[in-house]
Each structure stands twice: as C-alpha cells, then as structure tokens.
Enzyme design. Structure first.
Site, PDB file in Angstrom:
ATOM      1  N   ASN A 157       7.703 -11.471  -5.171  1.00 31.20           N
ATOM      2  CA  ASN A 157       6.956 -11.048  -3.992  1.00 31.20           C
ATOM      3  C   ASN A 157       5.505 -10.771  -4.348  1.00 31.20           C
ATOM      4  OD1 ASN A 157       8.841  -8.734  -4.909  1.00 31.20           O
ATOM      5  ND2 ASN A 157       7.391  -7.552  -3.697  1.00 31.20           N
ATOM      6  N   ASP A 158       4.988  -9.567  -4.179  1.00 31.39           N
ATOM      7  CA  ASP A 158       3.551  -9.307  -4.176  1.00 31.39           C
ATOM      8  C   ASP A 158       2.814  -9.841  -5.407  1.00 31.39           C
ATOM      9  OD1 ASP A 158       4.769  -7.717  -2.292  1.00 31.39           O
ATOM     10  OD2 ASP A 158       3.776  -5.868  -2.894  1.00 31.39           O
ATOM     11  N   PRO A 159       1.628 -10.458  -5.198  1.00 28.60           N
ATOM     12  CA  PRO A 159       0.716 -10.648  -6.327  1.00 28.60           C
ATOM     13  C   PRO A 159       0.226  -9.291  -6.803  1.00 28.60           C
ATOM     14  CG  PRO A 159      -0.365 -11.239  -4.269  1.00 28.60           C
ATOM     15  CD  PRO A 159       1.063 -10.947  -3.932  1.00 28.60           C
TER      16      PRO A 159
END
Length: 600
Positions: free
Chosen positions: A72-74
């Site tokens: 998911n998130d960078p």
C-alpha cells in the site's frame, strides 16, 4: 468514420457505490498466521503456487508493484547519492493487509526498479504491531533518517526513527532503529492514541530548529500536529497544530511542501524558501487525497490557507480516482518535486488471493503550482517516455456528433496516448450548476458519454471489446458559468468489465479553463492493463482508474477510439500514441539492466 454509438446506451447503475478504504474482515481459517492477533487480517495466500491467469492478465507492465503480496502506501521516497529509493508498506506473507513492514526498492530512473530486502521489520516493542507509513529527511552532511509510525505493544501509534547502518552502502540496505524509540507518543491532553500517524519530511524553520507534522486527532479536530527538534531525535510538541479542521475525519499521510507560482520545478524544504513561495498542505481523508494552497506564516508557525473552505467536499484533490496516501519528495537530481500514490485493487479479496498480489503505485509525477497560484498541476515524469515505441500520429481529424475514430497499430492494452481537442466554437456550452462541484462523480454518472451536450462529451474509449460490451470512457464536457468556462473530466468505468462483483464508478473532476484564450484541451492517458491514469487540461485534473476487463485475456482484441458525442464539432490537430515496453520492476536481474536503458 463509423457511426457506432449504440455501445454508449445509458447504463443502469444498480445499488450505490461507496468509496471505502476500510478493508474487509476475514474469519479465522487454516490460513491464519497465528501471530497472536496482531495482524489486521489473518488469511494468507498459499505460497509458491503457479501464477493464475488473473495474476498475469491484470498485472501491470510499467507501474511500481511488488513481485507478489500486498502493498500500500509509498513511504519515504528519496534521491540519495545517485539512486532513487522507494519504500512502501508491504506484507511479506500474503496479498492482504497485515504484518506490515517497509519494502524497499532502488532505481536510477524512477521506472525500472530492483527489489531489496525489507528496510524495516516489526521487531521491537514500539513497532511490533506494524511498521507503518513515514518519511525520509536528509540531514546536514548527507545523513538520511527515516521517521515512521509504529504500532506498539499496546496497539497505540507512536513515532520511531531509523538510520542507515552503513552510509557507504550505495543501496542503504540495512537500517538501525534509534535506541530512544519511540521518539513521540500520543500522551498529551486531547490526543487520540489510535489516530496519530504518518510523519512528514522535516523542514528547518527560521530559528534553525527542525519541524515536522504528524497526522492526528486533537480534541476531536482533525489536525496536522506540529513538532520541533534541535537534533531530529528529541521532539517537543508545539502548543498549536500546523493546521486543523473541525469538519473532517482524521487526516492520514499529511504532506507539506513549498511551491512557487510560475515555476514548474521543485523547492527543497531544507533550503531557504524564496520570497513569493506558497505552501501546499495535503491530507488523505474521505478515501481521497485533498489539499489546500496557502502560506506558511513563520511568525505564527502555522499554515494559513488562501481560502478557508469549511465544506471539505470543495477542497481540491490530487487525483479524482483510485489514488490515496500519496507522498512527495524533492528530487535534487533534476530540481523537481515528485509525487506518487497508492492505487488499491477494486476487485475482491478473493481475487487478490487468486492473483497473489494486490496494490500498486501510480507513475511518478512532477507536481508544481499553476501560474495563477490557485491549484497544483501534475504530469508523468519524463523518464516514462523511454518506454515508448512504435509511435503513430494523426493530424487534422474532425469529429462531428456521433463520430468514432479507431486508433490502430499500437498495443492498446499497454499504451501512452496524447491527444489535443480543439473546439470549433465555444458558443454552445451548456450552463454550469455550481452545486455539481460538491459531487462531480455523481454528475459524471448522471450524464455519461451517451448523453449529448452542447460541447462534449468528447475523448477516448479504451480497452473496448469487439462488441463494445466492455469499454472505459475518458472524456470532457464544457460548461459556461457567467464569463468562465468549467470543464468536466470523467473516467467512466461502469461498463469497463462484464463482471458484476467489481467497483465500477464514474470518476470525475472539474477544472476552470480560459477557452476564450485557448481553444485546445489536452488529454493524456497511460493504459497499463488494469491501471489507467489520465491527465486532463495539462494536468489540472488527474484520474487513476483500476479496471478488470475480460478483453485483457486476449489483448489483441482490445480497441481504442477517439470520439465526440456533442453537438459542436471538435477538431483533433494532433493525436500521438505509443506502445509501451515492459519495465523491469522488482525483478532481480542485476544492475546492468537498469543502468542501460536499451535493455529494458
């Protein structure tokens, strides 16, 4: 030109679509990891099985994805000593959310990536419940430091720090956690211990002290909480937030950076900010990434938006589609600010288990402030163009009402398309209703590409099957509000797949455009199997979409068209399209492959 508009008959949309990032809950099963319940979800995919047809059919060719499993998130992107680093939220054990660590990949061009081992794993009392999103700051002397959120042994959210074990390692493969972790706890009055996460990159104030913001909830308000430090290790909470708002959910993944009107380059927060600069405050909220433009008041140590907008539905967005938890960084290599976001899957968890992977990051984008200082503009980094091949061009097309023009001789499932639409007249624009700004997606769903307007809809039909049962539409409509023109851009997925078990919304966003001065509206669309990114009006509106058409099983059958279904004639002075080659993304083949672009 074929007159084939039967495929755009109005689509009945059964049920209500609700954008929701809350992840499904799994019941206990033999696949559970047995970690004492620390994972948010316990079901895991069987390991080492052969790739399913869905795994290869929908996996992208030039987007950033992990080789397998959930991402998911960078987190903490940076450029350091000639190498780009991308850290990301990653589950080592399967394609669903849980057991989160920091994945780590490196690149010399932002497009081809070598996957390394995890940079951070959950192995201390301050991150045993997960190594969650954070940032990288490069301290004086070229010392990178990670600050990240950990889920501690009590399932509270705390902030931790890590340093490279060996800065002489060009790839920074190993990181050492600070002995005094956690460096921040949610233990002050009014703070919510489970809504305190995602620290920003640090910046230096006029007093020489470091600052950073952390997303949080303070006395029931959403806030970017502000902290100060002399040494980046010992932090003190400032008695007021950087900015707060009483009408929204907790702000995740805040980002705070300087921008300069009329300058499409980036500004380094660790350097002096020039006169006339503005600041952007981005937050991830309501399942989308929103932002405000304003100034950083140095005396008050606070962000002051140019326009105070109470209704957060009217806040500007980084992207109007499947895009969340974005992170930006200053690229000192080319003097630009780059942003990318997480694009989640919009199929089902069972599909993800079958595929063996879930999630990707959007193409890295340059981001800068428009000349008028009112909004941010975005455009794919130039490096993506190294993947272009087999260029085709068309000039001087004219699209009358109902016209379709097929774009052939490119791989339409893996393509980059740039097209300019020139309006023959702007007198036929339909009147604009300002209430549409509250919910542009709803308006896209109501009008659709099948409903003729004065000017528009006109745009692209992509990933279309032979009989048009499956297709995705990316298009514009033009409206007039007094002496201004408002352009609606839509990415309509409602007929993108015949499958009924998918999220298939009609995404949309508005932008103001001076059509009296400039009659051309540009559209660029990057098609990469299940990922579609579109940039309208020179990057004024960006829409990321996830699609799962059956036509991808037989990619040679996917069609692409330019179209117009509005009363006013639309000219196409220039249409260019390219087949996109496959990038090397997180596949171990050695550094020679990404150092020599000719080998990708």
């Amino acid at each position: 030109m074929a007159q084939a508009w039967a495929f755009l008959l109005p689509v009945l949309f059964f049920g209500s679509y609700v954008t929701n990032l809350f992840l499904p809950t799994y019941a206990s099963s033999p696949l559970c990891s047995g970690d004492g319940g620390r994972s948010f979800l316990c079901a895991q995919a069987p390991k080492d099985k052969d790739p399913s047809p869905a795994s290869t059919m929908y996996k992208t060719a030039f987007h950033f994805q992990s080789a397998k499993n959930w991402m998911n998130d960078p987190s903490g992107p940076m450029y350091f000593n000639g190498i780009y680093h991308e850290f990301y939220q990653y589950n080592l054990n399967g394609p669903i959310f849980g057991d989160i660590v920091w994945g780590h990949s490196v690149s010399t061009d932002l497009i081809n990536w070598i996957g390394l081992g995890p940079a951070l794993v959950r192995d201390t009392s301050s991150d045993i419940d997960g190594c969650w999103t954070g940032s990288v700051t490069i301290l004086p002397g070229g010392k990178p430091v990670i600050i990240y959120t950990g889920g501690d042994i009590d399932q509270h959210q705390v902030q931790n720090i890590a340093f490279p074990k060996n800065r002489s390692d060009p790839y920074l493969r190993e990181w050492i956690k600070a002995a005094n972790n956690p460096v921040l706890r949610p233990d002050e009055p009014g703070m919510n211990s489970i809504e305190f996460r995602d620290p920003t990159t640090g910046w230096i104030g006029p007093d020489g002290l470091w600052r950073m913001a952390v997303g949080g909830e303070l006395n029931g308000y959403s806030a970017a909480l502000l902290y100060k430090s002399e040494d980046f290790l010992n932090w003190t909470k400032v008695d007021h937030p950087l900015y707060s708002h009483n009408g929204s959910n907790m702000w995740e993944c805040p980002d705070f950076f300087a921008v300069l009107p009329g300058n499409n380059g980036g500004l380094d927060l660790s350097a002096a900010i020039p006169q006339g600069a503005k600041h952007a405050l981005k937050m991830s909220v309501d399942s989308v990434d929103k932002y405000l433009i304003g100034v950083y008041d140095l005396k008050r140590d606070a962000f002051v938006p140019d326009n105070v907008i109470d209704d957060r539905r009217l806040w500007l967005r980084i992207d109007y589609g499947t895009f969340y938890a974005s992170k930006s960084f200053f690229d000192s290599n080319k003097g630009r600010r780059i942003i990318w976001g997480w694009s989640r899957e919009t199929d089902s968890p069972s599909d993800d288990l079958e595929k063996g992977w879930a999630g990707l990051h959007t193409i890295p984008r340059r981001i800068w402030l428009a000349d008028d200082g009112k909004q941010l503009l975005q455009w794919p980094v130039d490096e993506i163009e190294f993947l272009r091949t087999n260029e085709i061009n068309h000039q001087g097309l004219e699209l009358n009402k109902g016209d379709l023009f097929e774009i052939k001789e490119v791989d339409t499932f893996q393509a980059d398309v740039e097209i300019d639409f020139e309006l023959a007249s702007i007198d036929d624009a339909d009147p604009f209703d300002p209430s549409w700004l509250l919910d542009p997606e709803k308006h896209c769903g109501e009008v659709g590409a099948s409903v003729p307007g004065g000017i528009g809809p006109f745009g692209l039909v992509i990933l279309a099957s032979d009989n048009m049962e499956e297709h995705t539409e990316v298009y514009f409509r033009v409206y007039k509000l007094q002496e201004k023109y408002m352009v609606l851009m839509c990415s309509d997925l409602r007929r993108s797949s015949m499958r009924p078990d998918l999220e298939k919304p009609a995404y949309g966003g508005f932008f103001e455009f001076d059509l009296a001065k400039e009659r051309k509206i540009s559209l660029r669309t990057l098609i990469d199997r299940s990922a579609v990114e579109s940039f309208g009006g020179g990057g004024r509106v960006c829409i990321t979409s996830r699609v799962y058409p059956a036509v991808l099983a037989d990619v040679g059958r996917a069609h692409m068209y330019a179209f117009n279904n509005g009363s006013a004639t639309v000219r196409v002075p220039q249409l260019s399209a390219w087949t996109m080659r496959k990038a090397q993304v997180n596949v171990e083949k050695g550094w020679s492959a990404i150092q020599n672009r000719g080998s990708i």
